[in-house]
Design an enzyme around this catalytic site. Structure first.
Site, PDB file in Angstrom:
ATOM      1  N   HIS A  71      27.872  64.604  60.645  1.00  0.00           N
ATOM      2  CA  HIS A  71      29.064  64.659  60.720  1.00  0.00           C
ATOM      3  C   HIS A  71      29.603  64.489  59.327  1.00  0.00           C
ATOM      4  O   HIS A  71      29.723  63.173  58.583  1.00  0.00           O
ATOM      5  CB  HIS A  71      29.566  63.324  61.557  1.00  0.00           C
ATOM      6  N   HIS A  73      33.015  66.065  56.757  1.00  0.00           N
ATOM      7  CA  HIS A  73      34.438  66.802  56.488  1.00  0.00           C
ATOM      8  C   HIS A  73      34.080  67.444  55.142  1.00  0.00           C
ATOM      9  O   HIS A  73      34.214  66.566  54.112  1.00  0.00           O
ATOM     10  CB  HIS A  73      35.598  66.026  56.838  1.00  0.00           C
ATOM     11  N   LEU A  74      33.860  68.682  54.983  1.00  0.00           N
ATOM     12  CA  LEU A  74      33.931  68.928  53.469  1.00  0.00           C
ATOM     13  C   LEU A  74      35.101  69.814  53.130  1.00  0.00           C
ATOM     14  O   LEU A  74      35.335  70.292  52.002  1.00  0.00           O
ATOM     15  CB  LEU A  74      32.487  70.077  53.358  1.00  0.00           C
ATOM     16  N   ASN A 105      37.114  71.346  61.479  1.00  0.00           N
ATOM     17  CA  ASN A 105      38.238  70.936  61.599  1.00  0.00           C
ATOM     18  C   ASN A 105      38.884  71.358  60.059  1.00  0.00           C
ATOM     19  O   ASN A 105      39.560  70.458  59.388  1.00  0.00           O
ATOM     20  CB  ASN A 105      38.831  69.585  61.950  1.00  0.00           C
ATOM     21  N   HIS A 249      30.294  59.392  66.520  1.00  0.00           N
ATOM     22  CA  HIS A 249      30.923  57.994  66.170  1.00  0.00           C
ATOM     23  C   HIS A 249      31.392  57.157  67.157  1.00  0.00           C
ATOM     24  O   HIS A 249      32.332  56.604  67.267  1.00  0.00           O
ATOM     25  CB  HIS A 249      31.872  58.097  65.052  1.00  0.00           C
ATOM     26  N   ASP A 322      30.446  60.742  58.939  1.00  0.00           N
ATOM     27  CA  ASP A 322      31.935  60.986  58.996  1.00  0.00           C
ATOM     28  C   ASP A 322      32.780  60.993  57.671  1.00  0.00           C
ATOM     29  O   ASP A 322      33.992  60.530  57.657  1.00  0.00           O
ATOM     30  CB  ASP A 322      32.803  60.039  60.220  1.00  0.00           C
ATOM     31  N   HIS A 326      40.008  62.128  51.382  1.00  0.00           N
ATOM     32  CA  HIS A 326      41.419  62.490  51.314  1.00  0.00           C
ATOM     33  C   HIS A 326      42.054  62.239  50.002  1.00  0.00           C
ATOM     34  O   HIS A 326      41.775  61.218  49.262  1.00  0.00           O
ATOM     35  CB  HIS A 326      42.350  61.378  52.493  1.00  0.00           C
TER      36      HIS A 326
END
Lengths: 445, 309
Positions: A71, A73-74, A105, A249, A322, A326
């Protein structure tokens, strides 16, 4: 994606890892390991070092199969200011991961074969294997099925609308039914449906765990039931359809209990937890620092204890990160407007080793061979350290202490919730398909 | 005290200090020319990210009576709507040279965040559902003005506790001073884990009325109906409004308070508004006095801190 496709872009080194303690699914032992041509060619005591080989001194260290993150987010395509596949993969390799499942996403969402191909092309030169997960619904909008058959035929094994739970129970039932009929295109390999369990109607207006802290701070709460209601629904539907549901998660004590009961019943249910959900509580939000804002939210000490118990008794299958980079300014908005998510790839193993009262082999299992199987890459990651196996390995100094710092990370972002925390256990070497990608804590990719 | 963010930060002694300082500004406000040069040359920025004519006017009047210069900033006419981060907005205002920023924000915690980035003093003029410390201070001043001791005083706060910054700050202030606070609302208007606020809880106004020394009514927001938190304003009024019947059961020495603006016929029946026990206008008058004290103490102590360092 096959093992051959995945290994293609790595340049095999000739290495001898000497003097370490090998930990894999078969147990623990002292042995040297020789790697050549992308595979393990020799395992034994005091093996000879060919002149062309580089020696890694692993005395006092752990040699283990590389970690697998279910899990992450790249952010690429679309969110390159926060992270790229290359920076994310670099951080992953530094954190000991040899494979990362990239969440869909992105913008555009990974919901069709062409975007999967884009992601794989962007992953050329990445420091670890990038495993694209695809969305379950078009644009993750929760109304139309993605071309699951075509995607599965390309090798996609993980489908998820992560970030969104599929709200419509009828649609979720169809997704599950359709997924169980894909073995003709996967050659019999299973596909997994990974669900972000969140009942939107119950979480509307919420930005942190609903509890004493949300009441004191005057922030809208996300109740535990937002997670558990969808878990219960999906279990009921999985019972009917036989689909493999993976809960992402899990953050609540009740969620852990639900997984435990489903497993006792014999359903094909797996579950992951993140490092932050077993190390931090909602009290971290007391100063309104959005670095602690995450979905699902940090919960209570009771939830943390239940998750740790679930890790100890095997209810929970995997520790995931996860990893959610940002840009700094998106965390400089008011708490309810700031973006949600935290970094994880570079700190996960050290945090787990420092915080969990579990044997090291169990922690590595939760981060390596168990998630590898769920992701459908168990043929090449999390393998036993044995002759002819793909050389996806890490060398970890279990005693090295260091201080986590966002500024020191390879990630393009700095939003670690562990800033300044002292941890013990450091990945010194990462070998991906035989390439010595991380050497003494420095990435060459 | 560089900043005033919450009541808890003050403690009972901090509240008392502000009360004593307020007394001297009350005297100033009685003068023919109600103005002192205490903050001459100082600049106070009123940063209102959420509209509030009453609180803004009160702070503005307080600052003017202290001879401070005022800079007005409101979200409607600013770059906030263009996606500027809170930090960028605050740093922009600070760069113009201010001694204190008075912040009203719809998001809980925004003043705390601003205080981490701002060198100037930050005064919380109400943030989200979280805190409204100057409201609590003016309410304490209003009760104290009646010669009441807080020790053992029974205060009932009635209405939408869940979404109320006034409730949270007033519970803190009243309890710090020794009062016993009961929150009265239907369960849908109480926050989850309401016990974390430290007040007693009741769903029955009639059951607490006889024993109430101060009845504090909160404003009922109309949008709560859309969220199915109460069936109708009429039902709310019948169960939790101060009707003439309930007013009759309240003791003669009781005080009736409301932070304004009042919804006539919802929190309070029109017939009760002119009851001699109502202190709503005293609250407004005292708001200016207490805010003068807060501005004076915060800016004064920040200047003293700077001089010391």
């Amino acid at each position: 994606m096959s093992s051959q496709d995945a290994s293609r872009s790595f340049r095999p080194s000739h290495l001898v890892i000497r003097g370490g303690v090998l930990i894999d699914e078969t147990g623990e032992r002292h042995a040297d390991v020789r790697v050549d041509g992308g595979v393990i060619v020799e395992v034994g005591s005091s093996i000879e070092v060919p002149s062309a080989a580089t020696v890694i001194d692993a005395t006092g260290m752990i040699v283990a199969p590389g970690l697998v993150d279910l899990h992450a987010h790249l952010r690429e395509p679309g969110g390159e200011e926060a992270e790229t596949i290359l920076t994310g993969a670099r951080g992953a390799a530094l954190g000991g991961f040899t494979a990362v499942v990239a969440m869909p996403n992105t913008s555009p969402a990974v919901d069709c074969p062409s975007v999967v191909r884009d992601v794989l092309a962007l992953a050329e030169g990445a420091a670890c294997e990038i495993v694209p997960a695809a969305a379950m619904t078009v644009d993750r909008a929760g109304s139309l099925l993605v071309p699951m058959g075509e995607l599965a035929a390309m090798g996609v094994r993980v489908f998820t609308d992560d970030g969104n739970g599929v709200q419509d129970p009828s649609l979720m039932r169809r997704i599950m039914e359709y997924a169980t009929g894909l073995s003709a295109v996967t050659g019999g390999a299973p596909v997994v449906l990974a669900q972000h369990c969140e009942t939107d109607a119950l979480s509307a207006g919420g930005h942190m765990n609903e509890g004493e802290w949300s009441t004191r701070l005057g922030i809208g709460g996300l109740p535990a039931e937002s997670e558990t209601l969808m878990m219960r629904r999906d279990i009921a539907l999985a019972r009917r359809t036989g689909a493999h549901i993976h809960f992402q998660h899990v953050s609540t004590a009740e969620g852990v209990a639900i997984v435990r009961a489903a497993k006792e019943e014999g359903l094909r249910i797996t579950a992951e937890v993140t490092t932050h959900h077993f190390t931090l509580t909602d009290a971290a939000c007391a100063e309104y620092d959005p670095v602690f804002k995450v979905q699902p939210p940090l919960r209570t000490a009771d939830d943390v204890a239940a998750i740790r118990a679930g890790l100890a008794d095997g209810t929970i299958d995997a520790i995931a990160t996860d990893h959610a980079p940002h840009e700094p300014h998106t965390k400089e908005f008011p708490f309810d407007q700031a973006s949600a998510g935290m970094l994880g790839l570079e700190s996960a193993l050290a945090v787990a080793l420092s915080e969990l009262d579990l044997p090291v082999a169990d922690i590595i299992g939760l981060m390596s061979w168990k998630p590898a199987r769920i992701a459908g890459i168990g043929d090449r990651h999390g393998r036993p350290i044995a002759r002819d196996e793909p050389a996806n390995l890490i060398v970890v100094d279990p005693n090295e202490s260091w201080t986590i710092s966002g500024a020191d990370m390879a990630s393009r972002s700095q939003n670690t919730p562990y800033e300044g925390r002292h941890v013990t256990g450091r990945v010194l070497h990462t070998i991906v398909f035989g390439e010595h990608v991380v050497d003494q804590g420095v990435s060459s990719r | 005290m560089k900043d005033l963010l919450t009541i808890d930060q003050l403690g009972a002694d901090g509240i008392r200090e502000i009360m004593v300082t307020s007394d001297s500004f009350a005297e100033v406000c009685q003068r023919p020319i109600p103005k002192v040069p205490a903050l001459r040359g100082k600049t106070v920025a009123l940063m209102f990210f959420e509209n509030s004519t009453r609180t803004r006017t009160s702070f503005e009047t307080a600052a003017k009576r202290l001879s401070a210069d005022i800079m007005n900033f409101s979200a409607a006419s600013s770059s906030v709507n263009k996606g500027e981060s809170l930090r960028d907005t605050v740093e922009t205002i600070e760069a113009m040279g201010v001694d204190a920023v008075v912040v009203r924000h719809g998001s809980s915690g925004a003043p705390q965040q601003i205080s981490r980035w701002a060198a100037s003093s930050v005064i919380n003029a109400g943030d989200g559902w979280h805190a409204h410390p100057t409201q609590a201070l003016l309410d304490v001043y209003t009760i104290r003005e009646e010669g009441r001791s807080f020790e053992g005083l029974h205060i009932a706060i009635v209405g939408d506790i869940a979404h109320s910054r006034v409730a949270r700050s007033n519970i803190e202030a009243f309890r710090l001073l020794g009062a016993e606070v009961t929150v009265v609302a239907p369960p849908t208007l109480l926050p989850p884990h309401v016990e974390a606020l430290g007040a007693k809880v009741s769903n029955d106004l009639d059951a607490v009325l006889n024993d109430t020394d101060v009845l504090y009514l909160l404003r009922m927001q109309h949008e709560r109906m859309d969220q199915a938190l109460v069936p109708s304003l009429g039902e709310y009024h019948r169960a939790f409004g101060l009707t003439p019947e309930r007013a009759r059961r309240l003791s003669d020495s009781a005080l009736i308070m409301h932070p304004g603006p009042m919804n006539r016929g919802i929190e309070i029946s029109p017939e009760v508004i002119d009851d001699p026990r109502v202190r709503v206008l005293n609250q407004v008058t005292n708001g200016v006095i207490v805010r003068m004290a807060v501005l004076y103490l915060v800016i004064g102590s920040a200047a003293a801190d700077r001089a010391a360092s």
